[in-house]
Structures are given as C-alpha cells and as structure tokens.
Design a protein around this motif. Structure first.
Motif, mmCIF file in Angstrom:
data_model
loop_
_atom_site.group_PDB
_atom_site.id
_atom_site.type_symbol
_atom_site.label_atom_id
_atom_site.label_comp_id
_atom_site.label_asym_id
_atom_site.label_seq_id
_atom_site.Cartn_x
_atom_site.Cartn_y
_atom_site.Cartn_z
ATOM 1 N N SER A 21 -47.546 -11.101 41.049
ATOM 2 C CA SER A 21 -48.190 -10.609 42.271
ATOM 3 C C SER A 21 -48.106 -9.090 42.332
ATOM 4 C CB SER A 21 -47.529 -11.216 43.513
ATOM 5 O OG SER A 21 -47.837 -12.589 43.609
ATOM 6 N N LYS A 22 -46.963 -8.536 42.004
ATOM 7 C CA LYS A 22 -46.818 -7.073 41.983
ATOM 8 C C LYS A 22 -47.763 -6.475 40.955
ATOM 9 C CE LYS A 22 -42.030 -7.138 43.443
ATOM 10 N NZ LYS A 22 -40.635 -7.006 43.017
ATOM 11 N N SER A 37 -43.698 -13.672 41.998
ATOM 12 C CA SER A 37 -43.415 -12.353 42.567
ATOM 13 C C SER A 37 -43.743 -11.249 41.560
ATOM 14 C CB SER A 37 -41.949 -12.271 42.978
ATOM 15 O OG SER A 37 -41.654 -11.012 43.501
ATOM 16 N N GLU A 38 -43.340 -11.451 40.320
ATOM 17 C CA GLU A 38 -43.600 -10.451 39.268
ATOM 18 C C GLU A 38 -45.096 -10.267 39.039
ATOM 19 O OE1 GLU A 38 -43.254 -10.274 34.459
ATOM 20 O OE2 GLU A 38 -41.660 -11.321 35.540
ATOM 21 N N GLY A 51 -50.669 -4.612 42.727
ATOM 22 C CA GLY A 51 -50.310 -3.207 42.566
ATOM 23 C C GLY A 51 -51.357 -2.383 41.841
#
Length: 151
Positions: A109-110, A106-107, A114
């Motif tokens: 991926s952001k 998740s980290e 992003g």
C-alpha cells in the motif's frame, strides 16, 4: 412500492442498479413514480469487482442504460463518463491490495499510494484518448440522466 404514481420530481440511483434482480420492474417503477417533466439520474460502475455476493447481477454500458430508459418511455440524456484506463488500473490495484495479508498489504500500500497512484491519475488526465483504436473509451463509471415527457 408504496409511493403514489407521479409523486417524484427526481429519482437518484447511485451505484445500485447492478444489485437489482428485476431490472424491468425497477425501471418501470422509476417511470411510474416520476412526475411528468421529472428526472431520473443513475450512476453506475463499469469496472468493479463482484461484491455483496450473491446480489451483484450485471453491468450496463451507458448505452445499455439509455436503452432501458427508452424501454419504459423515458428520454435519456448523453452519458457523463468518469475516469479512464489508468484509473481502472489504480482501482484494480487498490482492490488487489485487500487480498494480501498483513504486513505485505501495508508494505505494498505504501509502495502503491506513495508513488504510483498519483502517477496513474496524472496519466488518466494527460492521455484520455485511445491512440490505437477509434470509437473506444475506457471509463471507470458513468451517469445517465433521463426525463419523463410532459403530458
């Protein structure tokens, strides 16, 4: 199999050829079912992880696919190339993220989506040509259409 000879105006094969074990039989079957004047359209990846293991057999280049068409009597058109080296990097990153456990996935991926994903896509658009080596391309995928001659 089960289709009549010369029954199809169009055969579309999206992202599947690399999963076919009997390549010669597959392309002969496309030729058999195409009507004279009919068209085959194949879309294939060049950059792709092994997937649906063990049924992932090969990757053609556009020129290899054109040669397979010719072997069965079809006339290939010029290939249409998709993506470039920076989209290949983006694809590899996206696939690599799936190997991370949560919450690292998740980290990262952001972090990746992003900022870096859009940057890589912009680089692909801005720099489509290899400035160091001639006669070099780096598409992610391609498509090649071919026609069956009129009788």
């Amino acid at each position: 199999t089960g289709l009549e000879d010369a029954c199809a105006d169009l055969v579309v094969v999206p992202n599947l050829v690399h999963h076919i074990r009997d390549q010669d039989g597959f392309f002969a079957e496309i030729n058999r079912i195409l009507k004279p004047g009919g068209m085959a359209y194949v879309f294939e990846p060049l950059v792709r992880e092994l997937h649906q293991v063990p049924d992932d057999y090969l990757r053609y280049t556009p020129f290899g696919l054109a040669d397979k068409y010719k072997q069965v009597g079809l006339t290939p058109q010029d290939p249409k190339l998709e993506g470039g080296p920076f989209s290949a990097v983006a694809y590899c990153w996206a696939q690599a993220l799936e190997y991370l456990p949560e919450p690292a996935r998740s980290e990262k991926s952001k972090w990746f989506y992003g900022t870096h994903f859009q940057e890589l896509m912009a680089l692909d658009q801005a720099h489509p040509t290899n400035n160091m080596r001639q006669h070099t391309q780096f598409p992610m995928a391609y498509s090649v259409a071919a026609t069956k001659a009129l009788k």
